[in-house]
Scaffold this motif. Sequence first.
Motif, PDB file in Angstrom:
ATOM      1  N   ASP A   1       0.823  -1.215   0.000  1.00  0.00           N
ATOM      2  CA  ASP A   1       0.000   0.000   0.000  1.00  0.00           C
ATOM      3  C   ASP A   1       0.853   1.261   0.000  1.00  0.00           C
ATOM      4  OD1 ASP A   1       1.049  -0.342   2.504  1.00  0.00           O
ATOM      5  OD2 ASP A   1      -0.801   0.127   3.588  1.00  0.00           O
ATOM      6  N   ARG A   2       2.109   1.163  -0.394  1.00  0.00           N
ATOM      7  CA  ARG A   2       3.037   2.305  -0.344  1.00  0.00           C
ATOM      8  C   ARG A   2       2.538   3.442  -1.235  1.00  0.00           C
ATOM      9  NH1 ARG A   2       8.426   2.691   1.152  1.00  0.00           N
ATOM     10  NH2 ARG A   2       8.592   0.412   1.340  1.00  0.00           N
ATOM     11  N   ARG A   3       2.396   4.614  -0.643  1.00  0.00           N
ATOM     12  CA  ARG A   3       2.025   5.823  -1.372  1.00  0.00           C
ATOM     13  C   ARG A   3       2.750   7.005  -0.748  1.00  0.00           C
ATOM     14  NH1 ARG A   3      -3.246   3.458  -1.141  1.00  0.00           N
ATOM     15  NH2 ARG A   3      -4.156   3.045  -3.202  1.00  0.00           N
ATOM     16  N   PRO A   4       3.350   7.868  -1.566  1.00  0.00           N
ATOM     17  CA  PRO A   4       3.547   7.717  -3.005  1.00  0.00           C
ATOM     18  C   PRO A   4       4.627   6.678  -3.289  1.00  0.00           C
ATOM     19  CG  PRO A   4       4.725   9.642  -2.223  1.00  0.00           C
ATOM     20  CD  PRO A   4       3.967   9.099  -1.033  1.00  0.00           C
ATOM     21  N   ASN A   5       4.699   6.258  -4.540  1.00  0.00           N
ATOM     22  CA  ASN A   5       5.690   5.258  -4.927  1.00  0.00           C
ATOM     23  C   ASN A   5       6.305   5.690  -6.259  1.00  0.00           C
ATOM     24  OD1 ASN A   5       7.248   3.001  -5.247  1.00  0.00           O
ATOM     25  ND2 ASN A   5       5.619   1.537  -4.839  1.00  0.00           N
ATOM     26  N   VAL A   6       7.203   6.633  -6.164  1.00  0.00           N
ATOM     27  CA  VAL A   6       7.767   7.272  -7.366  1.00  0.00           C
ATOM     28  C   VAL A   6       9.048   6.555  -7.792  1.00  0.00           C
ATOM     29  CG1 VAL A   6       6.747   9.543  -7.045  1.00  0.00           C
ATOM     30  CG2 VAL A   6       8.850   8.957  -5.814  1.00  0.00           C
ATOM     31  N   HIS A   7       8.957   5.240  -7.948  1.00  0.00           N
ATOM     32  CA  HIS A   7      10.132   4.432  -8.268  1.00  0.00           C
ATOM     33  C   HIS A   7      10.663   4.729  -9.670  1.00  0.00           C
ATOM     34  CE1 HIS A   7       7.794   1.915 -10.993  1.00  0.00           C
ATOM     35  NE2 HIS A   7       6.848   1.852 -10.068  1.00  0.00           N
ATOM     36  N   LEU A   8      11.868   4.233  -9.927  1.00  0.00           N
ATOM     37  CA  LEU A   8      12.536   4.445 -11.215  1.00  0.00           C
ATOM     38  C   LEU A   8      12.699   3.138 -11.987  1.00  0.00           C
ATOM     39  CD1 LEU A   8      15.348   6.918 -10.033  1.00  0.00           C
ATOM     40  CD2 LEU A   8      13.230   7.497 -11.250  1.00  0.00           C
ATOM     41  N   ALA A   9      11.782   2.196 -11.769  1.00  0.00           N
ATOM     42  CA  ALA A   9      11.901   0.905 -12.454  1.00  0.00           C
ATOM     43  C   ALA A   9      11.918   1.050 -13.971  1.00  0.00           C
ATOM     44  CB  ALA A   9      10.761  -0.018 -12.022  1.00  0.00           C
ATOM     45  N   PHE A  10      11.219   2.052 -14.486  1.00  0.00           N
ATOM     46  CA  PHE A  10      11.180   2.281 -15.932  1.00  0.00           C
ATOM     47  C   PHE A  10      12.032   3.475 -16.350  1.00  0.00           C
ATOM     48  CE2 PHE A  10       6.940   0.234 -15.189  1.00  0.00           C
ATOM     49  CZ  PHE A  10       7.229  -0.954 -15.852  1.00  0.00           C
ATOM     50  N   GLY A  11      12.930   3.901 -15.480  1.00  0.00           N
ATOM     51  CA  GLY A  11      13.735   5.063 -15.790  1.00  0.00           C
ATOM     52  C   GLY A  11      12.941   6.344 -15.591  1.00  0.00           C
ATOM     53  N   HIS A  12      13.329   7.373 -16.329  1.00  0.00           N
ATOM     54  CA  HIS A  12      12.694   8.690 -16.175  1.00  0.00           C
ATOM     55  C   HIS A  12      13.102   9.545 -17.364  1.00  0.00           C
ATOM     56  CE1 HIS A  12      11.410  12.506 -14.453  1.00  0.00           C
ATOM     57  NE2 HIS A  12      12.636  12.977 -14.631  1.00  0.00           N
ATOM     58  N   GLY A  13      12.233  10.481 -17.713  1.00  0.00           N
ATOM     59  CA  GLY A  13      12.588  11.453 -18.740  1.00  0.00           C
ATOM     60  C   GLY A  13      12.485  10.897 -20.142  1.00  0.00           C
ATOM     61  N   MET A  14      13.299  11.458 -21.040  1.00  0.00           N
ATOM     62  CA  MET A  14      13.154  11.147 -22.461  1.00  0.00           C
ATOM     63  C   MET A  14      13.532   9.703 -22.789  1.00  0.00           C
ATOM     64  SD  MET A  14      16.325  13.291 -24.057  1.00  0.00           S
ATOM     65  CE  MET A  14      17.535  12.341 -24.939  1.00  0.00           C
ATOM     66  N   HIS A  15      14.283   9.043 -21.908  1.00  0.00           N
ATOM     67  CA  HIS A  15      14.659   7.657 -22.157  1.00  0.00           C
ATOM     68  C   HIS A  15      13.851   6.666 -21.311  1.00  0.00           C
ATOM     69  CE1 HIS A  15      18.005   8.254 -24.916  1.00  0.00           C
ATOM     70  NE2 HIS A  15      18.408   9.265 -24.158  1.00  0.00           N
ATOM     71  N   ALA A  16      12.754   7.132 -20.707  1.00  0.00           N
ATOM     72  CA  ALA A  16      11.915   6.219 -19.928  1.00  0.00           C
ATOM     73  C   ALA A  16      11.446   5.074 -20.825  1.00  0.00           C
ATOM     74  CB  ALA A  16      10.718   6.963 -19.353  1.00  0.00           C
ATOM     75  N   CYS A  17      11.329   3.883 -20.241  1.00  0.00           N
ATOM     76  CA  CYS A  17      10.997   2.681 -21.008  1.00  0.00           C
ATOM     77  C   CYS A  17       9.695   2.851 -21.769  1.00  0.00           C
ATOM     78  CB  CYS A  17      10.896   1.492 -20.054  1.00  0.00           C
ATOM     79  SG  CYS A  17      10.347  -0.032 -20.855  1.00  0.00           S
TER      80      CYS A  17
END
Length: 401
Positions: A334-350
Amino acid sequence: MTINPDSAPRLPFDRPNALDVAPLYAMLRREAPLTRVVTPAGDPAWLVTSYAEARQIFGDARFGRSHPEPAVASRVSQSALAGGPEVNHESERREHERMRRLLTPAFSAPRMRRLTERIQELVGACLDDMQAAPENPVDLHDLLAFPLPALVICDLLGVPHADRVYFRGLSERIGAMYDGADARAALGEFTAYTHRLATAKRESPGPDVISDLVAAQRDDPTFTDRDLALLAAALLFAGHETTAARIDFGVLWLLADPRRRDRFAADPEGQVNTTVEEILRASATSGTGVLRYAHQEVEIGGVRVPRGDLVLVNNDAANRDAAVFPDPDEFRPDRRPNVHLAFGHGMHACIGANLARTELRLVFPALFRRFPGLRLAVDPVEITLRSGQATGRIEKLPVHW
């Protein structure tokens, strides 16, 4: 950058079990956000373990996947994908923008919503195979975690389902970190295979991504057959490897604590969205990190990174940064917020993030509705990780019900 290989820590680091990250990440993060390390290839690199710096680098156009002088670039490993410089330094931004333009419609949220019914069918078929398996316990990886994303990416790209075992073998060879000659040979086979698919689609197009790429060549003559084949091979590789790992790790997280399993099984649809995000955050799927090269001298977190230096952004470590995630080593559905980087970030996000989330949000409720008493057949500490591969995943996941 000069690194003494006798004093700098060498990747990949030891980790106590499949559910934990290497303890050395937290130790290094306390010293500095960027640390000098030696890669599995024996080359110098900077390792990023802090969330703020990882997010900054992902969004910073001064870092890229190309190197200004590829012949002298540090390598991560001998893997044929993400092992070293991947694209031309002069055209990297242009090629990236073209790739996004071509693929964004295929991986958009509306397209994923339209795919939902088909993915549900494939989930049901995989669960039928699990239920009908003669052995007990069964290996959930072989019967669900691998085949589901492989079948989904086959449908999306227009690849025959029967070929999934073939490209599974090629993917494992391509991702091998220490056998460069075979990894490159496998990538050559993979691109030749996708080139044959593209040729067939040129004669008989369908409602799939490879047909879309073939059609795009008519409007852009600079998009060569080799470009198309390499892009299709990368999509096939990434489209099943990482999602399969997240299914494995997600099941392991849920089954490692019977009370956690019971809570999820009691209301899987109500909990699945936040549970999936926590699976994405907590699953450690890389022993090295995401490759970036500094295209100019940059200062990050008080550290000067010279032009051309290799930087490894470790999502696993960043997603366990206590400055952003309270109790980072605990699995909190139930973690909130959960701003993880599993998919990267920005213009190279998955670009496949929507597809991966759609698959994960469908597979876990279906699995626990079908097998509410699902449990591990071994102690969680006995679960081993596949070694020597660029993409980390569980070797086998024996379960019964």
